[in-house]
Design an enzyme around this catalytic site. Structure first.
Site, mmCIF file in Angstrom:
data_model
loop_
_atom_site.group_PDB
_atom_site.id
_atom_site.type_symbol
_atom_site.label_atom_id
_atom_site.label_comp_id
_atom_site.label_asym_id
_atom_site.label_seq_id
_atom_site.Cartn_x
_atom_site.Cartn_y
_atom_site.Cartn_z
ATOM 1 C CG HIS A 14 -2.334 0.502 0.864
ATOM 2 N ND1 HIS A 14 -2.563 1.551 -0.013
ATOM 3 C CD2 HIS A 14 -3.551 0.097 1.287
ATOM 4 C CE1 HIS A 14 -3.864 1.762 -0.106
ATOM 5 N NE2 HIS A 14 -4.485 0.889 0.656
ATOM 6 C CE1 TYR A 51 -8.620 6.628 7.434
ATOM 7 C CE2 TYR A 51 -9.530 5.026 5.892
ATOM 8 C CZ TYR A 51 -8.582 5.976 6.206
ATOM 9 O OH TYR A 51 -7.589 6.289 5.310
ATOM 10 C CB SER A 110 -10.091 5.215 2.155
ATOM 11 O OG SER A 110 -10.654 4.141 1.457
ATOM 12 C CB THR A 131 -6.662 8.370 0.735
ATOM 13 O OG1 THR A 131 -5.685 8.230 1.771
ATOM 14 C CG2 THR A 131 -6.504 7.273 -0.297
#
Length: 540
Positions: free
Chosen positions: A254, A368, A370, A381
């Site tokens: 990532h 959360y 994104s 992001t």
């Protein structure tokens, strides 16, 4: 944020996205699909590097801008002005600066902070099978794709290798704490493995061939998210995993990029491998000298490295055992139905998660979601914060006191949630969120040795960053299912997609939480929401 994190990248950071099966079932044969997917990925690489890949564009008015006429016209406008032409028809080109890291790239473990490296000159593919490493060229000296029948022959040769699995599978090291792995990698280099490691790091990408079929979507999720640790190189920008039955997925690191770039690759690979497959199940592999073309990599391991691998395996097995994954497919309706009701489909999914958690645990927690900020140069992001006073009020009405509210009142509350969620989404996409801003200030304070402002020491700041509900959505006709692990030990990892006529949700949890029960509550929440929309009474 990613490169300085010292935790293992497996489960903590790397997600996966699985492809739908090839609609022509005979093309799901492992060798056929591996060949076709590999060739399609390299076609994408060639198109990208030639500067011919169609740009990513966010169309606010697709009827005007997402047309062949507009695309033909805009081609002839100089690039210094083309953005203005796009802007006039409400089309916004998105940042594509991450794309070059898709290929020939890896994350190198380093003490304190890792490093991303890309070597575009390398022409070979890395293949993993049963914990063994193989490399062969997929591009010739002129940069042309090696013939598909040769690639097929080489993969067939690898699939026919009957060597037993290695006693100390090296891939386990990529599952370690990053500082531990950095130290062990140094030992590998000084032990005479530098050149071999370079072949792993610089490979176009990593193809993982698994020797077993997928039993169901839960098995597939576990296998594509973590597997048994022996047959993935988790540091590569992405691993293309293909199981015995042709089930395929992209598992990606990532730090270098976000879901948008990987989804574009996945969509193009899926489309190309179906519309223009390089080989068919009847194709004969080329008569070529595979034993000479395919190099099996051998690593020199001393006792310290063997111990390091065994320790990594123990840690990996222990954590993976604790992860539960479950999914639902809610078939009562999706995007089409919700849009007709003038409700944001994403807001409905997020409201269902809030209602589900309230029903299961009796509280509202940090959530959360994104959101891509690719509308900006080098945008990554921003966070959407879906838990709000609106979702709290609406969830409590549905879960705690349904009989006290008319369906009209519930519909009104849902409309308020939808409107506010839409506002939050727009703010995040336009760089008006607060999470990344505060993160950057905190990072700068630490870098400059300034005393941390009080805000960062406030328990509320700690609480809002302990994301118990971590959610992410990506939908595409090419994607079967996606997933990731919770970001905190007492959290849920929620990958979801609102399709035209159904809603899919894949949830992971550790022992402190129960993904199966949570999904039952999500299903109940969606039933209640759809009942309220249709004016029916809510069952307690």
């Amino acid at each position: 944020m990613y490169l300085s994190a010292r935790d293992s990248i497996v489960l903590n950071f790397n997600p996966f996205m699985a492809f739908n099966p090839d609609p022509k079932s005979e093309y799901n044969d492992q060798l056929t699909r591996a060949t076709n997917m590999t060739v399609s990925a390299i076609r994408f690489l060639k198109t990208l590097r030639a500067g011919l890949l169609e740009p990513e564009v966010f169309h606010l008015n697709p009827a005007r801008s997402d047309t062949d006429t507009f695309k033909k016209l805009i081609r002839f406008v100089p690039s210094s002005l083309s953005w203005y032409g796009a802007y006039l028809v409400n089309a916004y080109p998105l940042d594509m600066s991450q794309y070059f890291r898709l290929f020939n790239s890896t994350r190198l473990p380093r003490p304190i902070r890792d490093e991303l490296v890309t070597d575009e000159k390398a022409r070979h593919l890395l293949v993993l099978r049963k914990g063994h490493f193989y490399v062969f060229d997929v591009l010739d000296q002129d940069g042309n794709i090696v013939s598909a029948s040769e690639i097929q022959a080489h993969l067939k040769y690898i699939l026919s290798d009957n060597s037993p699995a290695p006693a100390f599978p090296l891939a386990y090291l990529t599952t370690e704490n990053r500082d531990v792995w950095a130290e062990l990698r140094q030992k590998l280099v000084s032990g005479g493995n530098e050149e071999t490691l370079r072949k792993v790091d610089s490979a176009v990408f990593c193809l993982c061939l698994d020797d077993f079929p997928m039993k169901d979507l839960v098995h597939l999720s576990h296998n594509m998210l973590h597997g048994d640790g022996t047959n993935r190189w988790f540091d590569k920008s992405f691993n293309l995993i293909i199981a015995k039955d042709g089930a395929a997925a992209l598992h990606f690191e990532h730090a270098w990029g976000d879901g948008v770039a990987v989804l574009r690759l996945l969509n193009e690979m899926f489309k190309d491998s179906i519309q223009a497959p390089a080989v068919s199940p009847q194709s004969q592999p080329a008569r070529t000298d595979s034993p000479a073309a395919v190099q099996k990599l051998n690593f020199k391991l001393n006792d310290a490295l063997k111990t390091g691998i065994s320790t990594a395996k123990e840690k990996f097995d222990a954590i993976v055992k604790t992860l539960t994954i479950n999914f639902i497919q809610f078939r009562r309706g999706g995007k089409e139905f919700l849009k007709k009701q003038k409700l944001s489909p994403d807001s409905v999914a997020q409201l269902a998660f809030q209602m589900a958690f309230l029903r299961q645990y009796g509280q509202t927690v940090a959530t959360y979601e994104s959101c891509s900020t690719a509308a900006f140069k080098h945008g990554r992001t921003e966070t959407i914060r879906p838990a709000s006073i609106f979702t709290k009020r609406c969830s409590e009405a549905f879960v705690r006191e349904p009989s006290q509210h008319s369906t009209g009142e519930l519909q009104q509350m849902m409309a308020e949630c939808s409107k506010y969620h839409g506002q939050l989404t727009k703010e995040a996409a336009m760089g008006q969120g607060f999470d990344r801003h505060l993160f950057a200030l905190r990072y700068l304070a630490a870098a400059k040795g300034i005393v941390l402002p009080e805000l960062y020491l406030d328990p509320a700041y700690g609480q809002i960053n302990h994301n118990i509900l971590s959610t992410s959505t990506l939908s595409s006709p090419a994607v079967n299912i996606g997933g990731f692990a919770p970001v905190v030990p007492d959290g849920f990892g929620i990958a979801y997609a609102v399709h035209d006529n159904w809603i899919g949700c894949n949830v992971s949890s550790y022992p402190g939480r129960n993904a199966r029960e949570f999904l039952q509550c999500v299903e109940k929440a969606l039933e209640d929401i759809f009942d309220a929309i249709e004016g029916k009474c809510i069952k307690t």
